[in-house]
Design a protein around this motif. Structure first.
Motif, PDB file in Angstrom:
ATOM      1  N   VAL A  24      -3.145 -19.003  14.031  1.00 41.77           N
ATOM      2  CA  VAL A  24      -3.676 -19.184  12.484  1.00 41.77           C
ATOM      3  C   VAL A  24      -5.048 -19.313  12.373  1.00 41.77           C
ATOM      4  O   VAL A  24      -5.598 -18.827  11.371  1.00 41.77           O
ATOM      5  CB  VAL A  24      -2.989 -20.537  12.137  1.00 41.77           C
ATOM      6  CG1 VAL A  24      -3.404 -20.933  10.688  1.00 41.77           C
ATOM      7  CG2 VAL A  24      -1.274 -20.419  11.960  1.00 41.77           C
ATOM      8  N   SER A  25      -5.770 -20.014  13.443  1.00 44.21           N
ATOM      9  CA  SER A  25      -7.226 -20.007  13.447  1.00 44.21           C
ATOM     10  C   SER A  25      -7.689 -18.549  13.177  1.00 44.21           C
ATOM     11  O   SER A  25      -8.764 -18.415  12.434  1.00 44.21           O
ATOM     12  CB  SER A  25      -7.707 -20.776  14.611  1.00 44.21           C
ATOM     13  OG  SER A  25      -9.047 -20.561  14.762  1.00 44.21           O
ATOM     14  N   ASN A  26      -7.255 -17.705  14.118  1.00 43.33           N
ATOM     15  CA  ASN A  26      -7.955 -16.253  14.232  1.00 43.33           C
ATOM     16  C   ASN A  26      -7.517 -15.610  12.850  1.00 43.33           C
ATOM     17  O   ASN A  26      -8.514 -14.979  12.253  1.00 43.33           O
ATOM     18  CB  ASN A  26      -7.038 -15.488  15.221  1.00 43.33           C
ATOM     19  CG  ASN A  26      -7.741 -15.726  16.687  1.00 43.33           C
ATOM     20  OD1 ASN A  26      -8.844 -16.130  16.584  1.00 43.33           O
ATOM     21  ND2 ASN A  26      -7.074 -15.231  17.508  1.00 43.33           N
ATOM     22  N   ILE A  27      -6.497 -15.841  12.231  1.00 38.28           N
ATOM     23  CA  ILE A  27      -5.994 -15.236  10.995  1.00 38.28           C
ATOM     24  C   ILE A  27      -7.253 -15.601   9.764  1.00 38.28           C
ATOM     25  O   ILE A  27      -7.749 -14.777   9.130  1.00 38.28           O
ATOM     26  CB  ILE A  27      -4.787 -15.450  10.618  1.00 38.28           C
ATOM     27  CG1 ILE A  27      -3.864 -14.737  11.551  1.00 38.28           C
ATOM     28  CG2 ILE A  27      -4.667 -14.944   8.983  1.00 38.28           C
ATOM     29  CD1 ILE A  27      -2.212 -14.915  11.159  1.00 38.28           C
TER      30      ILE A  27
ATOM     31  N   ALA B   5       1.743  -2.440   9.944  1.00 40.75           N
ATOM     32  CA  ALA B   5       0.583  -3.315   9.948  1.00 40.75           C
ATOM     33  C   ALA B   5      -0.649  -2.602   9.960  1.00 40.75           C
ATOM     34  O   ALA B   5      -1.471  -2.704   9.102  1.00 40.75           O
ATOM     35  CB  ALA B   5       0.726  -4.623  10.689  1.00 40.75           C
ATOM     36  N   ASN B   6      -0.767  -1.548  11.122  1.00 43.19           N
ATOM     37  CA  ASN B   6      -1.951  -0.804  11.330  1.00 43.19           C
ATOM     38  C   ASN B   6      -2.403   0.008  10.250  1.00 43.19           C
ATOM     39  O   ASN B   6      -3.429   0.198   9.813  1.00 43.19           O
ATOM     40  CB  ASN B   6      -1.902  -0.048  12.595  1.00 43.19           C
ATOM     41  CG  ASN B   6      -1.632  -1.087  13.750  1.00 43.19           C
ATOM     42  OD1 ASN B   6      -2.121  -2.153  13.752  1.00 43.19           O
ATOM     43  ND2 ASN B   6      -1.155  -0.402  14.764  1.00 43.19           N
ATOM     44  N   PHE B   7      -1.125   0.540   9.638  1.00 39.06           N
ATOM     45  CA  PHE B   7      -1.405   1.480   8.380  1.00 39.06           C
ATOM     46  C   PHE B   7      -1.874   0.661   7.227  1.00 39.06           C
ATOM     47  O   PHE B   7      -2.891   1.345   6.668  1.00 39.06           O
ATOM     48  CB  PHE B   7      -0.026   2.027   8.032  1.00 39.06           C
ATOM     49  CG  PHE B   7      -0.093   3.116   6.856  1.00 39.06           C
ATOM     50  CD1 PHE B   7       0.605   2.811   5.538  1.00 39.06           C
ATOM     51  CD2 PHE B   7      -0.340   4.332   6.875  1.00 39.06           C
ATOM     52  CE1 PHE B   7       0.624   3.654   4.663  1.00 39.06           C
ATOM     53  CE2 PHE B   7      -0.564   5.086   6.145  1.00 39.06           C
ATOM     54  CZ  PHE B   7       0.007   4.769   4.737  1.00 39.06           C
ATOM     55  N   VAL B  53      -8.615  -5.907  -0.698  1.00 36.88           N
ATOM     56  CA  VAL B  53      -8.650  -7.130   0.222  1.00 36.88           C
ATOM     57  C   VAL B  53      -7.294  -7.694   0.409  1.00 36.88           C
ATOM     58  O   VAL B  53      -6.789  -8.335   1.513  1.00 36.88           O
ATOM     59  CB  VAL B  53      -9.541  -8.330  -0.559  1.00 36.88           C
ATOM     60  CG1 VAL B  53      -9.222  -9.633   0.046  1.00 36.88           C
ATOM     61  CG2 VAL B  53     -11.029  -8.001  -0.272  1.00 36.88           C
ATOM     62  N   LEU B  54      -6.395  -7.587  -0.574  1.00 35.68           N
ATOM     63  CA  LEU B  54      -5.092  -8.120  -0.501  1.00 35.68           C
ATOM     64  C   LEU B  54      -4.200  -7.259   0.729  1.00 35.68           C
ATOM     65  O   LEU B  54      -3.597  -7.637   1.184  1.00 35.68           O
ATOM     66  CB  LEU B  54      -4.336  -7.866  -1.858  1.00 35.68           C
ATOM     67  CG  LEU B  54      -2.805  -8.365  -1.886  1.00 35.68           C
ATOM     68  CD1 LEU B  54      -3.011  -9.954  -1.761  1.00 35.68           C
ATOM     69  CD2 LEU B  54      -2.524  -7.982  -3.187  1.00 35.68           C
ATOM     70  N   GLY B  59      -1.922  -6.802   6.114  1.00 36.89           N
ATOM     71  CA  GLY B  59      -1.972  -6.226   7.377  1.00 36.89           C
ATOM     72  C   GLY B  59      -2.463  -7.089   8.446  1.00 36.89           C
ATOM     73  O   GLY B  59      -1.993  -7.249   9.503  1.00 36.89           O
ATOM     74  N   VAL B  60      -3.552  -8.037   8.089  1.00 42.36           N
ATOM     75  CA  VAL B  60      -4.025  -8.746   9.383  1.00 42.36           C
ATOM     76  C   VAL B  60      -2.907  -9.731   9.712  1.00 42.36           C
ATOM     77  O   VAL B  60      -2.443  -9.876  10.824  1.00 42.36           O
ATOM     78  CB  VAL B  60      -5.374  -9.514   8.894  1.00 42.36           C
ATOM     79  CG1 VAL B  60      -5.553 -10.680   9.883  1.00 42.36           C
ATOM     80  CG2 VAL B  60      -6.459  -8.868   8.994  1.00 42.36           C
ATOM     81  N   VAL B  61      -2.209 -10.434   8.696  1.00 47.82           N
ATOM     82  CA  VAL B  61      -0.978 -11.431   8.947  1.00 47.82           C
ATOM     83  C   VAL B  61      -0.018 -10.702   9.643  1.00 47.82           C
ATOM     84  O   VAL B  61       0.735 -11.068  10.792  1.00 47.82           O
ATOM     85  CB  VAL B  61      -0.615 -12.019   7.732  1.00 47.82           C
ATOM     86  CG1 VAL B  61       0.669 -12.786   7.958  1.00 47.82           C
ATOM     87  CG2 VAL B  61      -1.725 -12.938   7.012  1.00 47.82           C
ATOM     88  N   LEU B  62       0.285  -9.377   9.263  1.00 43.60           N
ATOM     89  CA  LEU B  62       1.392  -8.669   9.781  1.00 43.60           C
ATOM     90  C   LEU B  62       1.295  -8.295  11.273  1.00 43.60           C
ATOM     91  O   LEU B  62       1.965  -8.311  12.294  1.00 43.60           O
ATOM     92  CB  LEU B  62       1.926  -7.484   9.124  1.00 43.60           C
ATOM     93  CG  LEU B  62       2.889  -7.590   8.078  1.00 43.60           C
ATOM     94  CD1 LEU B  62       2.987  -6.282   7.319  1.00 43.60           C
ATOM     95  CD2 LEU B  62       3.988  -8.187   8.488  1.00 43.60           C
ATOM     96  N   SER B  63      -0.096  -8.059  11.663  1.00 45.39           N
ATOM     97  CA  SER B  63      -0.438  -7.513  12.840  1.00 45.39           C
ATOM     98  C   SER B  63      -0.752  -8.564  14.037  1.00 45.39           C
ATOM     99  O   SER B  63      -1.242  -8.468  15.129  1.00 45.39           O
ATOM    100  CB  SER B  63      -1.540  -6.484  12.926  1.00 45.39           C
ATOM    101  OG  SER B  63      -2.757  -7.339  12.223  1.00 45.39           O
ATOM    102  N   SER B  64      -0.761  -9.599  13.505  1.00 45.31           N
ATOM    103  CA  SER B  64      -0.992 -10.991  14.400  1.00 45.31           C
ATOM    104  C   SER B  64       0.094 -11.363  15.344  1.00 45.31           C
ATOM    105  O   SER B  64       1.106 -11.074  14.887  1.00 45.31           O
ATOM    106  CB  SER B  64      -1.536 -12.353  13.535  1.00 45.31           C
ATOM    107  OG  SER B  64      -0.605 -12.712  12.765  1.00 45.31           O
TER     108      SER B  64
END
Lengths: 109, 130
Positions: A24-27, B5-7, B53-54, B59-64
């Protein structure tokens, strides 16, 4: 006292707590810089800029809740209100201000 | 999931760079013209910035990496179901038998059985020595 009793009844895996907190911190750090880029290019100034950051962090919290925590934050966070929602607001603030000032200077001539 | 996610990330970055560059060009245009009132940023650049940005956030949340469950019984259930995880015995690694503390209690240790086994081992090593 209540905490310890709760932990004895329903024990918690410490390794998972650390992993979740790290993720979560990274995100949050990454999305904070993104919001800074957006605020800079939109030319936002003082209060609207910070408001943009807080709204954006709330949106990211909702995304984490919906996409990663499968809508049951109790299963992944020990104190959902503290960790997931309110969380690490001021850690990402520095990255936000950094990219904000960078892109504001770029796009406002 | 990771492909999507990468897309999303790639598209988000592309749109964001386009929006930032457009805003930069817009500011250059505004500074070069003689007219004093600075025109505000066009609506489409604003919308493109917000949209990109959305997309990047999603994408960032999905690829984490996936979140791990913190309730002990869920974690122990997963450990028990996977045979590879049960065989891990190093300390501090995410594996091992989660009920080892219950299955090896000293009060339930079979003393007679252990004595017999030890006696047998002694006899064996005695025979091998002779």
């Amino acid at each position: 006292m209540l905490d310890e009793k709760e932990l004895v009844l329903n024990p918690i895996v410490g390794e998972s707590v650390q992993h979740n907190a790290r993720t979560v911190s990274n995100i949050r750090a990454l999305t904070a810089s993104l919001f800074g880029v957006a605020a800079g290019t939109l030319g936002l100034e003082s209060y609207p800029g910070f408001l943009f950051y807080f709204i954006g962090t709330a949106v990211v919290s909702v995304l984490i809740f919906a996409l990663k925590a499968d809508s049951s934050p109790k299963a992944y966070f020990f104190r959902p209100v503290g960790d997931l929602w309110v969380g690490d607001l001021f850690g990402g603030l520095m990255s936000f201000v950094l990219t904000w000032t960078l892109f504001y200077g770029l796009c406002k001539a | 999931m990771t492909f999507a996610a990468n897309f999303l990330n790639v598209i988000g970055v592309v749109f964001l760079s386009h929006a930032v560059y457009s805003a930069y060009e817009h500011s250059l245009l505004a500074s070069r013209s003689i007219s004093s009132p600075v025109p505000s940023l066009p609506l489409d650049i604003t919308l493109e910035t917000l949209f990109s940005v959305l997309l990047l956030c999603i994408g960032v949340v999905l690829s984490s990496p996936d979140l791990k469950p913190i309730q002990w019984h869920v974690w122990a259930g997963r450990m028990e179901k996977s045979n590879e995880a049960r065989l891990v015995t190093e300390v501090g690694v995410g594996g091992g038998n989660p009920y080892a503390a219950l299955e090896e209690r000293p009060g339930f240790w079979d003393v007679r059985g252990a004595q017999k086994a030890f006696g047998g081992w002694l006899r064996e090593s005695g025979e091998m020595a002779n």
